[in-house]
Design an enzyme around this catalytic site. Structure first.
Site, PDB file in Angstrom:
ATOM      1  N   LYS A   9      37.750  -8.831 -54.278  1.00 32.62           N
ATOM      2  CA  LYS A   9      38.344  -7.767 -53.462  1.00 32.62           C
ATOM      3  C   LYS A   9      39.719  -8.184 -52.908  1.00 32.62           C
ATOM      4  O   LYS A   9      40.079  -9.365 -52.939  1.00 32.62           O
ATOM      5  CB  LYS A   9      37.371  -7.404 -52.333  1.00 32.62           C
ATOM      6  CG  LYS A   9      36.061  -6.763 -52.845  1.00 32.62           C
ATOM      7  CD  LYS A   9      35.193  -6.305 -51.683  1.00 32.62           C
ATOM      8  CE  LYS A   9      33.924  -5.619 -52.175  1.00 32.62           C
ATOM      9  NZ  LYS A   9      33.097  -5.108 -51.029  1.00 32.62           N
ATOM     10  N   TYR A  49      33.144   3.966 -55.583  1.00 27.75           N
ATOM     11  CA  TYR A  49      32.202   3.884 -54.460  1.00 27.75           C
ATOM     12  C   TYR A  49      31.632   5.261 -54.094  1.00 27.75           C
ATOM     13  O   TYR A  49      31.211   5.466 -52.950  1.00 27.75           O
ATOM     14  CB  TYR A  49      32.874   3.241 -53.255  1.00 27.75           C
ATOM     15  CG  TYR A  49      32.937   1.723 -53.319  1.00 27.75           C
ATOM     16  CD1 TYR A  49      31.767   0.959 -53.290  1.00 27.75           C
ATOM     17  CD2 TYR A  49      34.153   1.054 -53.390  1.00 27.75           C
ATOM     18  CE1 TYR A  49      31.815  -0.428 -53.332  1.00 27.75           C
ATOM     19  CE2 TYR A  49      34.205  -0.343 -53.436  1.00 27.75           C
ATOM     20  CZ  TYR A  49      33.025  -1.071 -53.404  1.00 27.75           C
ATOM     21  OH  TYR A  49      33.083  -2.452 -53.441  1.00 27.75           O
ATOM     22  N   ASN A 112      34.746  -8.340 -47.432  1.00 24.20           N
ATOM     23  CA  ASN A 112      33.729  -9.336 -47.781  1.00 24.20           C
ATOM     24  C   ASN A 112      33.913  -9.954 -49.166  1.00 24.20           C
ATOM     25  O   ASN A 112      32.944 -10.358 -49.812  1.00 24.20           O
ATOM     26  CB  ASN A 112      32.322  -8.761 -47.588  1.00 24.20           C
ATOM     27  CG  ASN A 112      32.082  -7.543 -48.445  1.00 24.20           C
ATOM     28  OD1 ASN A 112      32.954  -7.136 -49.210  1.00 24.20           O
ATOM     29  ND2 ASN A 112      30.900  -6.979 -48.344  1.00 24.20           N
ATOM     30  N   HIS A 115      32.563  -7.851 -54.820  1.00 26.55           N
ATOM     31  CA  HIS A 115      31.573  -6.831 -55.159  1.00 26.55           C
ATOM     32  C   HIS A 115      30.692  -7.355 -56.275  1.00 26.55           C
ATOM     33  O   HIS A 115      31.148  -8.114 -57.128  1.00 26.55           O
ATOM     34  CB  HIS A 115      32.292  -5.560 -55.656  1.00 26.55           C
ATOM     35  CG  HIS A 115      31.350  -4.595 -56.331  1.00 26.55           C
ATOM     36  ND1 HIS A 115      30.605  -3.674 -55.635  1.00 26.55           N
ATOM     37  CD2 HIS A 115      31.008  -4.431 -57.646  1.00 26.55           C
ATOM     38  CE1 HIS A 115      29.851  -2.984 -56.496  1.00 26.55           C
ATOM     39  NE2 HIS A 115      30.077  -3.425 -57.717  1.00 26.55           N
ATOM     40  N   GLU A 126      29.670   0.324 -64.305  1.00 29.07           N
ATOM     41  CA  GLU A 126      30.800  -0.313 -63.615  1.00 29.07           C
ATOM     42  C   GLU A 126      31.647  -1.143 -64.583  1.00 29.07           C
ATOM     43  O   GLU A 126      32.873  -1.190 -64.450  1.00 29.07           O
ATOM     44  CB  GLU A 126      30.287  -1.177 -62.460  1.00 29.07           C
ATOM     45  CG  GLU A 126      29.706  -0.326 -61.326  1.00 29.07           C
ATOM     46  CD  GLU A 126      29.140  -1.131 -60.173  1.00 29.07           C
ATOM     47  OE1 GLU A 126      28.626  -0.514 -59.213  1.00 29.07           O
ATOM     48  OE2 GLU A 126      29.213  -2.378 -60.205  1.00 29.07           O
TER      49      GLU A 126
END
Ligand code: UDP
Ligand code: MG
Length: 137
Positions: A9, A49, A112, A115, A126
């Site tokens: 990320k 998302y 965080n 993913h 994905e």
């Protein structure tokens, strides 16, 4: 062998953790099938998302995921999805186990670091979101 998708990320890319995270994944037995760096548009992040569309953090999540480059990585291993979920740790780094990627590199529940797909079906979708099958080696 099965497949899963990781995305490093924007927070982790900006802090320069990309190389360390790729090395960590490889040390856990994952083979890199596909790798690229890209910057998501709001439309792309919103679609990726979409399952979280009704959640209170959705707007912030889309904003964060578009705030800088991300590194999607298609990975292969036996039991890839559940193994990667274990290797990344809990969503909130404060709750993540020692030695997990989120414990090592994440700063908050939102920012965080990484993913990971949560099912084989989502992993396939994905991976296809970021890679043509001809790009997977
Ligand atoms: N997220 C957040 N606040 C929350 C829950 C999730 O900002 O209370 C963000 C966080 O970046 C998380 C992502 O939304 O990684 C997707 O949430 P999910 O519950 O799927 O967690 P994950 O599968 O990434 O552990
Ligand atoms: Mg999830």
């Amino acid at each position: 062998m099965s497949r899963t998708l990781a995305i490093i990320k924007p927070d982790a890319v900006a802090y320069g953790y990309t190389g360390k995270i790729i090395a960590h994944l490889q040390s856990e037995g994952f083979r890199v099938l596909g790798l690229r760096m890209t910057r998501l548009t709001a439309e792309q992040a919103g679609e990726f998302y979409a399952v979280h569309r009704e959640r209170p953090f959705y707007g912030e999540l889309v904003e964060f995921m578009t705030s800088g480059p991300v590194v999607p990585i298609a990975l292969e291993r036996n039991d890839a999805v559940s193994t990667l979920r274990g290797v990344i740790g809990s969503t909130d780094p404060a709750e993540a186990a020692e030695g997990t990627i989120r414990k090592l590199y994440a700063e908050s529940k939102g920012r965080n670091a990484i993913h990971a797909s949560d099912s084989d079906e989502n992993a396939a979708n994905e991976i296809a979101f970021f890679f043509a099958s001809s790009e997977l080696v």
